[in-house]
Design a protein around this motif. Structure first.
Motif, PDB file in Angstrom:
ATOM      1  N   GLU A 149       0.817  -1.221   0.000  1.00 49.83           N
ATOM      2  CA  GLU A 149       0.000   0.000   0.000  1.00 49.83           C
ATOM      3  C   GLU A 149       0.849   1.269   0.000  1.00 49.83           C
ATOM      4  O   GLU A 149       0.304   2.372   0.002  1.00 49.83           O
ATOM      5  CB  GLU A 149      -0.915   0.003   1.237  1.00 49.83           C
ATOM      6  CG  GLU A 149      -1.826  -1.196   1.353  1.00 49.83           C
ATOM      7  CD  GLU A 149      -2.997  -1.148   0.403  1.00 49.83           C
ATOM      8  OE1 GLU A 149      -3.535  -0.045   0.173  1.00 49.83           O
ATOM      9  OE2 GLU A 149      -3.380  -2.213  -0.110  1.00 49.83           O
ATOM     10  N   LYS A 150       2.161   1.101   0.077  1.00 51.01           N
ATOM     11  CA  LYS A 150       3.101   2.223   0.158  1.00 51.01           C
ATOM     12  C   LYS A 150       2.761   3.150   1.340  1.00 51.01           C
ATOM     13  O   LYS A 150       2.727   4.370   1.223  1.00 51.01           O
ATOM     14  CB  LYS A 150       3.132   3.005  -1.151  1.00 51.01           C
ATOM     15  CG  LYS A 150       3.648   2.152  -2.304  1.00 51.01           C
ATOM     16  CD  LYS A 150       3.783   2.936  -3.570  1.00 51.01           C
ATOM     17  CE  LYS A 150       4.271   2.161  -4.762  1.00 51.01           C
ATOM     18  NZ  LYS A 150       4.454   0.786  -4.766  1.00 51.01           N
ATOM     19  N   ALA A 151       2.521   2.499   2.494  1.00 50.97           N
ATOM     20  CA  ALA A 151       2.196   3.225   3.727  1.00 50.97           C
ATOM     21  C   ALA A 151       3.395   3.182   4.667  1.00 50.97           C
ATOM     22  O   ALA A 151       4.109   2.181   4.741  1.00 50.97           O
ATOM     23  CB  ALA A 151       0.985   2.592   4.407  1.00 50.97           C
ATOM     24  N   ASP A 152       3.607   4.257   5.383  1.00 53.06           N
ATOM     25  CA  ASP A 152       4.710   4.358   6.340  1.00 53.06           C
ATOM     26  C   ASP A 152       4.261   3.840   7.703  1.00 53.06           C
ATOM     27  O   ASP A 152       3.477   4.493   8.392  1.00 53.06           O
ATOM     28  CB  ASP A 152       5.160   5.819   6.448  1.00 53.06           C
ATOM     29  CG  ASP A 152       6.297   6.016   7.438  1.00 53.06           C
ATOM     30  OD1 ASP A 152       6.861   5.011   7.940  1.00 53.06           O
ATOM     31  OD2 ASP A 152       6.625   7.183   7.724  1.00 53.06           O
ATOM     32  N   ILE A 153       4.750   2.651   8.070  1.00 58.92           N
ATOM     33  CA  ILE A 153       4.389   2.100   9.380  1.00 58.92           C
ATOM     34  C   ILE A 153       5.574   2.136  10.344  1.00 58.92           C
ATOM     35  O   ILE A 153       5.561   1.457  11.372  1.00 58.92           O
ATOM     36  CB  ILE A 153       3.812   0.674   9.282  1.00 58.92           C
ATOM     37  CG1 ILE A 153       4.868  -0.308   8.762  1.00 58.92           C
ATOM     38  CG2 ILE A 153       2.543   0.656   8.448  1.00 58.92           C
ATOM     39  CD1 ILE A 153       4.567  -1.750   9.088  1.00 58.92           C
TER      40      ILE A 153
END
Length: 142
Positions: A73-77
């Motif tokens: 999802e190209k999310a920064d976790i």
């Protein structure tokens, strides 16, 4: 319900001695712990217990699944955590059962994105897939 076959990537091996009041060790020597029921269940609480071990495994695995989903999802976790609370109790049928609460903190995304990531990770995580339909698992974002 159909049981899905897997293409095995790794097999963990652990052996227990004396059940909930003894010792558990892995065949590779990386795990060797004393197990004992918690005080609330009549034990001394001197060692870890199966529920803590399950919580440790589930939280680590779910965090890994969250990473897989976040990359897709190209999310920064970065800085995220997953806490697993595993409860044991008596069932209506007279046996014992488990319930799990998974709580995630994902500071770099908004609440809606965090919830979406959690739901998707729940579909990816092997522990979630193994427990789905067998025990109650609640997801929450903090």
């Amino acid at each position: 319900m159909t049981i899905q076959k897997i293409d095995t990537l790794y097999t963990a091996v652990a052996t227990a001695e004396n059940g909930r009041d003894g010792r558990v060790s892995s065949d590779d020597g990386q795990l060797d712990v004393t197990v004992n029921p918690p005080k609330s269940m009549g034990g001394s609480g001197a060692g870890t217990n199966p529920e803590q071990l399950f919580a440790a495994g589930y939280s680590a695995c779910f965090q890994g699944a969250l990473g897989v989903v976040a990359r897709r999802e190209k999310a920064d976790i970065s800085g995220s955590t997953v806490t697993a609370r595993v409860s044991i109790g008596k069932t209506e049928a007279g046996g014992f059962g488990l319930e799990v609460e998974l709580e995630a903190s994902i500071p770099n995304v908004d609440a809606a994105t965090a919830k979406d990531l959690l739901e998707k990770a729940h579909q990816v995580c092997p522990y979630s897939n193994a427990t789905r339909g067998n025990i109650k698992v609640e997801l929450s974002v903090v």
